[in-house]
Design a protein around this motif. Sequence first.
Motif, PDB file in Angstrom:
ATOM      1  N   GLU A  11      41.125  17.359  81.214  1.00 18.76           N
ATOM      2  CA  GLU A  11      39.862  17.769  81.831  1.00 18.76           C
ATOM      3  C   GLU A  11      39.715  17.036  83.151  1.00 18.76           C
ATOM      4  O   GLU A  11      39.677  15.801  83.192  1.00 18.76           O
ATOM      5  CB  GLU A  11      38.663  17.468  80.913  1.00 18.76           C
ATOM      6  N   GLY A  12      39.660  17.791  84.231  1.00 16.56           N
ATOM      7  CA  GLY A  12      39.520  17.202  85.556  1.00 16.56           C
ATOM      8  C   GLY A  12      38.102  17.365  86.064  1.00 16.56           C
ATOM      9  O   GLY A  12      37.185  17.661  85.301  1.00 16.56           O
ATOM     10  N   LYS A  13      37.946  17.202  87.371  1.00 24.01           N
ATOM     11  CA  LYS A  13      36.611  17.259  87.972  1.00 24.01           C
ATOM     12  C   LYS A  13      36.071  18.694  87.979  1.00 24.01           C
ATOM     13  O   LYS A  13      34.885  18.896  87.804  1.00 24.01           O
ATOM     14  CB  LYS A  13      36.669  16.706  89.410  1.00 24.01           C
ATOM     15  N   ALA A  14      36.961  19.662  88.178  1.00 23.70           N
ATOM     16  CA  ALA A  14      36.480  21.044  88.330  1.00 23.70           C
ATOM     17  C   ALA A  14      37.046  22.014  87.301  1.00 23.70           C
ATOM     18  O   ALA A  14      36.557  23.128  87.181  1.00 23.70           O
ATOM     19  CB  ALA A  14      36.830  21.547  89.736  1.00 23.70           C
ATOM     20  N   LYS A  15      38.092  21.582  86.581  1.00 15.05           N
ATOM     21  CA  LYS A  15      38.751  22.521  85.673  1.00 15.05           C
ATOM     22  C   LYS A  15      39.212  21.825  84.395  1.00 15.05           C
ATOM     23  O   LYS A  15      39.348  20.603  84.359  1.00 15.05           O
ATOM     24  CB  LYS A  15      39.961  23.157  86.382  1.00 15.05           C
ATOM     25  N   ILE A  16      39.464  22.665  83.379  1.00 13.29           N
ATOM     26  CA  ILE A  16      40.036  22.155  82.126  1.00 13.29           C
ATOM     27  C   ILE A  16      41.309  22.961  81.851  1.00 13.29           C
ATOM     28  O   ILE A  16      41.341  24.176  82.098  1.00 13.29           O
ATOM     29  CB  ILE A  16      39.063  22.339  80.934  1.00 13.29           C
ATOM     30  N   LEU A  17      42.334  22.281  81.372  1.00 11.09           N
ATOM     31  CA  LEU A  17      43.568  22.972  81.002  1.00 11.09           C
ATOM     32  C   LEU A  17      43.712  22.954  79.484  1.00 11.09           C
ATOM     33  O   LEU A  17      43.533  21.900  78.855  1.00 11.09           O
ATOM     34  CB  LEU A  17      44.789  22.265  81.617  1.00 11.09           C
ATOM     35  N   TYR A  18      44.035  24.123  78.909  1.00 12.12           N
ATOM     36  CA  TYR A  18      44.283  24.230  77.472  1.00 12.12           C
ATOM     37  C   TYR A  18      45.704  24.729  77.243  1.00 12.12           C
ATOM     38  O   TYR A  18      46.214  25.531  78.037  1.00 12.12           O
ATOM     39  CB  TYR A  18      43.334  25.248  76.835  1.00 12.12           C
ATOM     40  N   SER A  19      46.307  24.314  76.129  1.00 11.60           N
ATOM     41  CA  SER A  19      47.605  24.878  75.769  1.00 11.60           C
ATOM     42  C   SER A  19      47.364  26.250  75.144  1.00 11.60           C
ATOM     43  O   SER A  19      46.253  26.553  74.689  1.00 11.60           O
ATOM     44  CB  SER A  19      48.346  23.955  74.801  1.00 11.60           C
ATOM     45  N   THR A  20      48.432  27.074  75.109  1.00 11.69           N
ATOM     46  CA  THR A  20      48.269  28.449  74.608  1.00 11.69           C
ATOM     47  C   THR A  20      49.092  28.716  73.360  1.00 11.69           C
ATOM     48  O   THR A  20      48.993  29.787  72.780  1.00 11.69           O
ATOM     49  CB  THR A  20      48.767  29.463  75.661  1.00 11.69           C
ATOM     50  N   GLY A  21      49.967  27.792  73.014  1.00 12.96           N
ATOM     51  CA  GLY A  21      50.902  28.082  71.929  1.00 12.96           C
ATOM     52  C   GLY A  21      52.228  28.578  72.493  1.00 12.96           C
ATOM     53  O   GLY A  21      53.209  28.697  71.770  1.00 12.96           O
ATOM     54  N   TYR A  22      52.262  28.902  73.781  1.00 15.69           N
ATOM     55  CA  TYR A  22      53.517  29.263  74.455  1.00 15.69           C
ATOM     56  C   TYR A  22      53.801  28.164  75.479  1.00 15.69           C
ATOM     57  O   TYR A  22      52.924  27.826  76.276  1.00 15.69           O
ATOM     58  CB  TYR A  22      53.394  30.616  75.161  1.00 15.69           C
ATOM     59  N   SER A  23      55.022  27.655  75.467  1.00  8.98           N
ATOM     60  CA  SER A  23      55.308  26.462  76.269  1.00  8.98           C
ATOM     61  C   SER A  23      55.208  26.733  77.771  1.00  8.98           C
ATOM     62  O   SER A  23      55.018  25.820  78.554  1.00  8.98           O
ATOM     63  CB  SER A  23      56.692  25.924  75.932  1.00  8.98           C
ATOM     64  N   TYR A  24      55.355  28.006  78.176  1.00 12.97           N
ATOM     65  CA  TYR A  24      55.414  28.291  79.612  1.00 12.97           C
ATOM     66  C   TYR A  24      54.047  28.562  80.231  1.00 12.97           C
ATOM     67  O   TYR A  24      53.939  28.774  81.426  1.00 12.97           O
ATOM     68  CB  TYR A  24      56.338  29.495  79.876  1.00 12.97           C
ATOM     69  N   SER A  25      52.983  28.624  79.396  1.00 21.46           N
ATOM     70  CA  SER A  25      51.700  28.994  79.992  1.00 21.46           C
ATOM     71  C   SER A  25      50.572  28.039  79.602  1.00 21.46           C
ATOM     72  O   SER A  25      50.687  27.270  78.644  1.00 21.46           O
ATOM     73  CB  SER A  25      51.334  30.431  79.602  1.00 21.46           C
ATOM     74  N   LEU A  26      49.494  28.134  80.358  1.00 23.85           N
ATOM     75  CA  LEU A  26      48.301  27.315  80.129  1.00 23.85           C
ATOM     76  C   LEU A  26      47.082  28.195  80.350  1.00 23.85           C
ATOM     77  O   LEU A  26      47.161  29.191  81.070  1.00 23.85           O
ATOM     78  CB  LEU A  26      48.209  26.194  81.188  1.00 23.85           C
ATOM     79  N   ILE A  27      45.964  27.789  79.772  1.00 25.27           N
ATOM     80  CA  ILE A  27      44.707  28.428  80.128  1.00 25.27           C
ATOM     81  C   ILE A  27      43.963  27.473  81.049  1.00 25.27           C
ATOM     82  O   ILE A  27      43.807  26.283  80.742  1.00 25.27           O
ATOM     83  CB  ILE A  27      43.872  28.765  78.874  1.00 25.27           C
ATOM     84  N   GLN A  28      43.557  28.006  82.195  1.00 27.33           N
ATOM     85  CA  GLN A  28      42.825  27.192  83.166  1.00 27.33           C
ATOM     86  C   GLN A  28      41.354  27.647  83.142  1.00 27.33           C
ATOM     87  O   GLN A  28      41.064  28.816  83.396  1.00 27.33           O
ATOM     88  CB  GLN A  28      43.439  27.427  84.550  1.00 27.33           C
ATOM     89  N   HIS A  29      40.475  26.727  82.820  1.00 28.43           N
ATOM     90  CA  HIS A  29      39.046  27.014  82.684  1.00 28.43           C
ATOM     91  C   HIS A  29      38.308  26.414  83.885  1.00 28.43           C
ATOM     92  O   HIS A  29      38.459  25.228  84.187  1.00 28.43           O
ATOM     93  CB  HIS A  29      38.551  26.382  81.371  1.00 28.43           C
ATOM     94  N   PHE A  30      37.511  27.232  84.558  1.00 30.55           N
ATOM     95  CA  PHE A  30      36.793  26.759  85.761  1.00 30.55           C
ATOM     96  C   PHE A  30      35.388  26.312  85.380  1.00 30.55           C
ATOM     97  O   PHE A  30      34.592  27.101  84.869  1.00 30.55           O
ATOM     98  CB  PHE A  30      36.710  27.887  86.801  1.00 30.55           C
ATOM     99  N   LYS A  31      35.086  25.055  85.653  1.00 31.35           N
ATOM    100  CA  LYS A  31      33.765  24.480  85.316  1.00 31.35           C
ATOM    101  C   LYS A  31      32.781  24.684  86.483  1.00 31.35           C
ATOM    102  O   LYS A  31      33.177  25.010  87.595  1.00 31.35           O
ATOM    103  CB  LYS A  31      33.901  22.968  85.072  1.00 31.35           C
ATOM    104  N   ASP A  32      31.524  24.404  86.208  1.00 34.95           N
ATOM    105  CA  ASP A  32      30.497  24.517  87.253  1.00 34.95           C
ATOM    106  C   ASP A  32      30.305  23.215  88.043  1.00 34.95           C
ATOM    107  O   ASP A  32      29.506  23.184  88.969  1.00 34.95           O
ATOM    108  CB  ASP A  32      29.152  24.933  86.628  1.00 34.95           C
ATOM    109  N   GLU A  33      31.020  22.163  87.653  1.00 35.45           N
ATOM    110  CA  GLU A  33      30.846  20.887  88.355  1.00 35.45           C
ATOM    111  C   GLU A  33      31.363  20.971  89.796  1.00 35.45           C
ATOM    112  O   GLU A  33      32.449  21.467  90.040  1.00 35.45           O
ATOM    113  CB  GLU A  33      31.612  19.748  87.657  1.00 35.45           C
ATOM    114  N   ALA A  34      30.563  20.449  90.712  1.00 37.36           N
ATOM    115  CA  ALA A  34      31.022  20.315  92.099  1.00 37.36           C
ATOM    116  C   ALA A  34      31.067  18.823  92.402  1.00 37.36           C
ATOM    117  O   ALA A  34      30.138  18.087  92.070  1.00 37.36           O
ATOM    118  CB  ALA A  34      30.054  21.008  93.038  1.00 37.36           C
ATOM    119  N   THR A  35      32.173  18.400  93.013  1.00 35.50           N
ATOM    120  CA  THR A  35      32.264  16.981  93.403  1.00 35.50           C
ATOM    121  C   THR A  35      32.726  16.906  94.857  1.00 35.50           C
ATOM    122  O   THR A  35      33.368  17.827  95.364  1.00 35.50           O
ATOM    123  CB  THR A  35      33.274  16.200  92.531  1.00 35.50           C
ATOM    124  N   ALA A  36      32.373  15.808  95.489  1.00 28.53           N
ATOM    125  CA  ALA A  36      32.862  15.557  96.855  1.00 28.53           C
ATOM    126  C   ALA A  36      32.976  14.049  97.030  1.00 28.53           C
ATOM    127  O   ALA A  36      32.414  13.283  96.243  1.00 28.53           O
ATOM    128  CB  ALA A  36      31.899  16.139  97.874  1.00 28.53           C
TER     129      ALA A  36
END
Length: 242
Positions: A11-36
Amino acid sequence: MTLKKKNKLYEGKAKILYSTGYSYSLIQHFKDEATAFNAKKKEVIEGKGVLNNFLSEFFMQKLNSVNVPTHFISRLNMREQLVEKCDIIPLEVVVRNIAAGSLSKRLGIEEGKRLPRPLVEFYYKDDSLNDPLVTESQISTFEWATETELGEIFEIALRTNDFLCGLLSAVNLTLVDFKIEIGRSFRSEGEKLIIADEISPDSCRLWKTGTQQSMDKDLFRNDEGDIIEPYKIILKKLQETN
Ligand code: ADP
Ligand code: UDP
């Protein structure tokens, strides 16, 4: 193929990465957090994640279609996209057409001055060091990327710049500068560099053509107003070009 959202990997500042069960792919989730300013300024801006999910999809899909390879596979829903997993090169690759931001501050170049040619810069991706500017020689010495990869990174960065400048000028926006991240993909045809992370007005400076009026995250950075309306306008106009 059924896709399962499995474990939260990061989990980063703006996005979350999830595994998918397939080694070659990820799910990228875009959060509402804004940072500067390296997260010193932080706010939740409702709807930003949805807009950046659609905007990044738009830019990456267009780049894929002109053979500039990106991690984007498909959009899954309002906030998530399926992306190709890669080994991120720890550099923020910045391309500039017009002087602004840290370049103007560091070198005293007037904001808004068009550069004689696009400038490519590298910043070492490390929040604890404030993402310092690094040289090509440092990149080779510390083996963040090989010399061959660096050549390829320059080519990807400049092709992306050319393509995005054209795409954005069609909707009356000037691409001042932008940041991309690049990763090593491990497809069956061998190792290859691809654009990863996101391309959105959070990672670009966009000015209304002929003005210095920001339509990007600078509005948030500099407390100059709402970003949702401008991001919505950009998305709508880009979609109309299709
Ligand atoms: P930060 O890590 O700076 O807080 P984000 O919240 O945007 O930033 O987190 C997204 C993370 O996911 C970044 O560290 C980025 O390098 C990483 N990332 C983006 N795309 C991919 C990908 N395709 N494969 C692996 N990692 C990725
Ligand atoms: N940028 C980014 N993430 C960062 C730093 C910069 O997306 O962590 C983008 C920024 O939005 C701008 C470009 O990279 O489009 C150049 O940023 P600059 O070096 O001028 O830094 P800033 O003034 O944004 O701190």
